[in-house]
Design an enzyme around this catalytic site. Sequence first.
Site, PDB file in Angstrom:
ATOM      1  N   GLY A 169      38.245  74.349  11.605  1.00 25.56           N
ATOM      2  CA  GLY A 169      38.862  75.618  11.966  1.00 25.56           C
ATOM      3  C   GLY A 169      40.200  75.368  12.635  1.00 25.56           C
ATOM      4  CB  CYS A 170      41.947  77.124  15.357  1.00 19.73           C
ATOM      5  SG  CYS A 170      43.436  76.980  16.351  1.00 19.73           S
ATOM      6  CG  PHE A 171      45.632  72.626  13.637  1.00 22.96           C
ATOM      7  CD1 PHE A 171      46.215  73.579  14.444  1.00 22.96           C
ATOM      8  CD2 PHE A 171      46.261  72.306  12.430  1.00 22.96           C
ATOM      9  CE1 PHE A 171      47.393  74.216  14.087  1.00 22.96           C
ATOM     10  CE2 PHE A 171      47.454  72.936  12.058  1.00 22.96           C
ATOM     11  CZ  PHE A 171      48.016  73.898  12.894  1.00 22.96           C
ATOM     12  CB  CYS A 231      39.769  74.730  18.968  1.00 23.19           C
ATOM     13  SG  CYS A 231      40.394  76.362  19.447  1.00 23.19           S
ATOM     14  CE1 TYR A 274      42.426  81.667  17.600  1.00 20.20           C
ATOM     15  CE2 TYR A 274      41.930  79.527  18.578  1.00 20.20           C
ATOM     16  CZ  TYR A 274      41.884  80.398  17.495  1.00 20.20           C
ATOM     17  OH  TYR A 274      41.283  80.014  16.336  1.00 20.20           O
TER      18      TYR A 274
END
Length: 200
Positions: free
Chosen positions: A34-36, A38, A179
């Site tokens: 997913g979001c890099f 994180c 976020y």
Amino acid sequence: MRFSLMTFCALTTLALLPADHAEAEQREAIFAGGCFWCMEPPYDKLEGVISTTSGYIGGETERPTYEQVSGGGTGHAEAVKVVFDDEIVDYATLLDVFWHNIDPFAEGRQFCDVGDQYRSAIFPLDQHQRRLAEASKEEVEARFERDVKTRIEASAPFWKAEEYHQNFYQKNPVRYRFYRAGCGRDDRLEAVWGDAAGTP
């Protein structure tokens, strides 16, 4: 004089090592979770990890931009490349960190981020990594007694993301925490993994 002798001995020892000794201790691993933003923190805090780099992998477009990848259609996934010292931390440990920081049952998404560009995937860089990745996936499926949607994909070119994405959680800690919380990442990780869930 004593200091000079010690320094000389240390330098002599280094000189006698094979030229590729330093490189031999460094390995790379690539994970999409997913979001890099994180996926960098859990690896950065791991002893033996030398660096993490956010980027894109698995698509056809060369040198893709964030706008292209986030818009979908390029085939790339947001991913993190981990450079590690395999004398301190092994690939199996990196896999364990990966699993506990993703939702392995989500397909074509991770948490609030929807789209194939946010899929979870492991990109083994050699056969040894592939065998370990496949075995770890089987272990997760056995533990939960259900299919895991995380892919094990073929190695592909890794393109470094724009500089403002690198170490985003350090450069913009308030925005990062907002976020992460708003995306429900930690709540979902806790629901899946309990006390073993990855931490922010």
